[in-house]
Design an enzyme around this catalytic site. Structure first.
Site, PDB file in Angstrom:
ATOM      1  N   CYS A   2       0.773  -1.104  -0.016  1.00 49.84           N
ATOM      2  CA  CYS A   2      -0.029   0.058   0.130  1.00 49.84           C
ATOM      3  C   CYS A   2       0.900   1.237  -0.040  1.00 49.84           C
ATOM      4  CB  CYS A   2      -0.907   0.196   1.227  1.00 49.84           C
ATOM      5  SG  CYS A   2      -1.784  -1.549   1.297  1.00 49.84           S
ATOM      6  N   LEU A  51      -3.476  -1.587  -1.954  1.00 49.47           N
ATOM      7  CA  LEU A  51      -3.327  -2.882  -3.041  1.00 49.47           C
ATOM      8  C   LEU A  51      -3.527  -3.948  -2.350  1.00 49.47           C
ATOM      9  CD1 LEU A  51      -2.192  -4.318  -5.600  1.00 49.47           C
ATOM     10  CD2 LEU A  51       0.140  -4.180  -4.378  1.00 49.47           C
ATOM     11  N   GLU A  82       3.616  -6.657   4.870  1.00 54.06           N
ATOM     12  CA  GLU A  82       3.242  -7.944   4.896  1.00 54.06           C
ATOM     13  C   GLU A  82       3.809  -8.531   6.067  1.00 54.06           C
ATOM     14  OE1 GLU A  82       0.678  -9.379   3.421  1.00 54.06           O
ATOM     15  OE2 GLU A  82       0.866  -8.363   1.399  1.00 54.06           O
ATOM     16  N   ASP A 105      -3.498  -9.501   7.947  1.00 48.81           N
ATOM     17  CA  ASP A 105      -2.435  -9.271   8.591  1.00 48.81           C
ATOM     18  C   ASP A 105      -2.596  -7.662   9.211  1.00 48.81           C
ATOM     19  OD1 ASP A 105      -1.719  -8.177   6.240  1.00 48.81           O
ATOM     20  OD2 ASP A 105       0.273  -8.426   6.535  1.00 48.81           O
ATOM     21  N   GLY A 381      14.757 -12.343  -5.908  1.00 45.44           N
ATOM     22  CA  GLY A 381      16.043 -12.890  -5.241  1.00 45.44           C
ATOM     23  C   GLY A 381      16.888 -11.579  -4.811  1.00 45.44           C
TER      24      GLY A 381
END
Length: 618
Positions: A2, A51, A82, A105, A381
């Site tokens: 977000c 989002l 997150e 969450d 990665g």
């Protein structure tokens, strides 16, 4: 993911300032294209763009929950990130009486703060930047994740504090001028496209540092570190270490594959992305979730123009084919041509609010925009090379002994590009030396370490705290400008803490860069991929790109109204443009930014000065 913004003001009634907070919030629309929300009280105004990733039907923000022990006062949250351990934290909170209205969450984080207060951040495993207003105390609490994956900027004045996920949200406030002072210019021309931790580039704008939280109330602003690298003896042998690395990485990736929206991986065919994709494929098989979708990026005619060199020893295309066939992923190759890269240089500036990594940023922005058509979350990665010691400068004596940041060795060239007036004002060599000394002084050395271990610990610290944030910032801004959430498993703090203390001789097990990671992945990847020599994020090698940015830069230098001219040595730049070795593979910054990227960076600088109407305060 977000976008968040907010305004605390002790001298105004912010319930009358809805238009301003909405304008600040709208600047973050690309970060959160799915929903918007604001919350206003007398001295606090919050804005949020969402989002939707977890529980799309619920979890709207700003989110309000009762303060602990109160029926009349609340805690109000705006949050970007997150939490990967949200299920465990939710169970802990339910046991002590909390009842949840959503499955996201966001509510776990807010209730965690209500219950545990500022200490909640020590319990969180994730990537986050958030702010919580406590209505009874009239106080603001802000925090940022340990490695700084998610950004958070703020501006403090007498009686007022503004914050936002990106500078553009703060600059949208009518009382905030778009100004740059000498220190900001030093960051751009001497340190850039990296940044000193905590530096916001814009005048009076600061960044909440990674692993820090802040309190703001009528007594002022107080910031504090809640996490930092700590040195300790490593007692496991090579086999035990490899096993632990594999265990931590597998757990981390599996936690980050949880999503209520489509998820994919970015695959270059290199060690890091191949490892994450392989773990993801195995997890999807074990949980019956179907095929993993993978994405790769390349450039038109790159196969014709690629030439191997120390920083980019081989091209990715054959290795991507090798891994997609080996893992049977649903692969999506994405390719761009030179005009697209040149045109996207300006979009990259708008995403970052400053000049950045030129076409390296622009290509990532275009890449994320294409991925977003098929997925909302991607696994990437980033950070493996900083943590495990994979970059060439970890293994080159000249870089190890340079007494400066090893990704920016061309200090003489950088200084020569500046106008005499700017050079005198910012003293580039002194500024760089001060920033380097500051970084080195922070290194938590271990008593009794020999010189080799001390040197490698210093190099690791510089990479984790100074270079890695540049790439994380790049990944956040370019991906969120496309409304794509990118997760970075190698930034899990448990993994970083563990690998930080692995001795160099074990990190390079088998006498290879990232040797311990390779050993940890034996059986996970085919041997040829496992021992492939490192190659960085791909860039274009098409000579048309060099021609295009040269010509565009000459046009800017020929324009007497260019705001770039007072800041640079135009003759030196023209000489570089005319030189036949302008496309030399000697990096101007990092592994990827050489002659063409230097010219593109200056183009971005000219555009940024014009577009943002930057006022210089010198």
């Amino acid at each position: 993911m977000c976008g968040i913004t907010g305004w605390i003001d002790w001298s105004k009634d912010l319930t009358t300032q809805a238009d301003t907070i909405e304008k600040m919030t709208e600047t973050l629309e690309l970060r959160g294209p799915d929903a918007a929300g604001t919350w206003l009280s007398r001295h606090c105004a919050f804005g949020h763009r969402r989002l939707s990733v977890m529980d799309p039907a619920n979890g709207a923000q700003p989110m309000v929950r009762p303060a602990k022990g109160s029926d009349t006062h609340d805690c109000v949250l705006v949050y970007n990130g997150e939490l990967y351990n949200a299920p465990e934290l939710r169970k802990q909170l339910e046991v002590i009486g909390y009842r949840f209205r959503t499955t996201c969450d966001t509510e776990v984080l807010l209730n965690g703060f209500v219950e545990w207060g500022p200490e909640c951040v020590e319990k969180f495993n994730g990537i986050f930047a958030f702010a919580i207003w406590h209505t009874a105390e009239e106080s603001l609490f802000m925090a940022r994740d340990r490695l700084g994956v998610k950004p958070l900027f703020y501006r403090r004045e007498e009686g007022r504090l503004l914050f936002g996920s990106e500078p553009k949200a703060i600059l949208a406030h009518p009382d905030v001028p778009a100004e740059i002072d000498a220190e900001g210019l030093a960051e751009l021309f001497v340190i850039g496209p990296a940044r000193t931790p905590g530096h916001g580039i814009w005048r009076d704008l600061q960044e909440l540092k990674p692993g820090h939280f802040a309190h703001y109330d009528r007594n002022g602003l107080r910031t504090s570190a809640y996490w930092q690298l700590q040195s300790a003896e490593h007692e496991e042998d090579v086999e035990q270490t490899a096993s632990r690395v594999r265990e931590l990485l597998t757990d981390t990736v599996e936690r980050q594959l949880v999503s209520d929206v489509p998820i994919c991986t970015l695959l270059s065919g290199g060690l890091d992305s191949s490892a994450l994709t392989s773990i993801a494929v195995n997890y999807y098989k074990n949980t019956n979730q179907g095929d993993v979708h993978t994405f790769s990026v390349d450039y038109v005619d790159n196969d014709k123009h690629f030439h191997a060199h120390d920083f980019q020893p081989n091209s990715d295309a054959p290795w991507i084919k090798r891994m997609t066939e080996y893992l049977s992923t649903v692969h999506h190759p994405v390719q761009f041509d030179t005009p697209e890269l040149v045109n996207a240089l300006e979009a990259a500036v708008l995403a970052k609010d400053t000049p950045g990594m030129a076409d390296i940023d622009a290509s990532l922005y275009l890449f994320c925009r294409e991925i977003k058509k098929e997925a909302t979350v991607a696994i990437s990665g980033e950070a493996a090379d900083e943590i495990f010691g994979g970059y060439p400068w970890f293994h080159r004596e000249d870089a190890l002994k340079a007494e400066t940041f090893p990704w920016s060795l061309a200090t003489g060239l950088r200084s020569s590009l500046l106008s005499p007036e700017l050079k005198e004002r910012i003293r580039p060599q002194e500024y760089l030396a001060d920033r380097y000394s500051q970084a080195v002084a922070e290194v938590p050395h271990l008593d009794g370490e020999d010189e080799v271990r001390r040197r490698m610990r210093r190099m690791s610290y510089l990479n984790i705290t100074r270079f890695m944030p540049t790439l994380l910032d790049r990944k956040d801004r370019m991906s969120m400008a496309a409304g794509l959430e990118v997760r970075v498993p190698f930034c899990d703090h448990r993994l970083v803490e563990y690998v930080w203390n692995i001795p160099w001789e074990i990190k390079t097990a088998g006498t290879r860069e990232k040797g311990i990671l390779r050993k940890a992945l034996e059986g996970v990847l085919p041997d040829d991929v496992l021992y492939r020599k490192k190659s960085p994020y791909p860039k274009t090698h098409n000579p048309n790109y060099l021609t295009a940015v040269r010509n565009h830069l000459l046009e800017r230098l020929d324009d007497p109204a260019s705001p770039l001219l007072p800041l640079v040595n135009a003759k030196k730049i023209r000489d570089l443009i005319a030189a036949s070795d302008a496309s030399s593979h000697l990096p101007w910054f990092g592994q990827l930014m050489s002659g063409p990227q230097l010219f593109a960076y200056l183009l971005q600088m000219d555009f940024w000065l014009r577009e943002y109407k930057v006022k210089l305060v010198l």
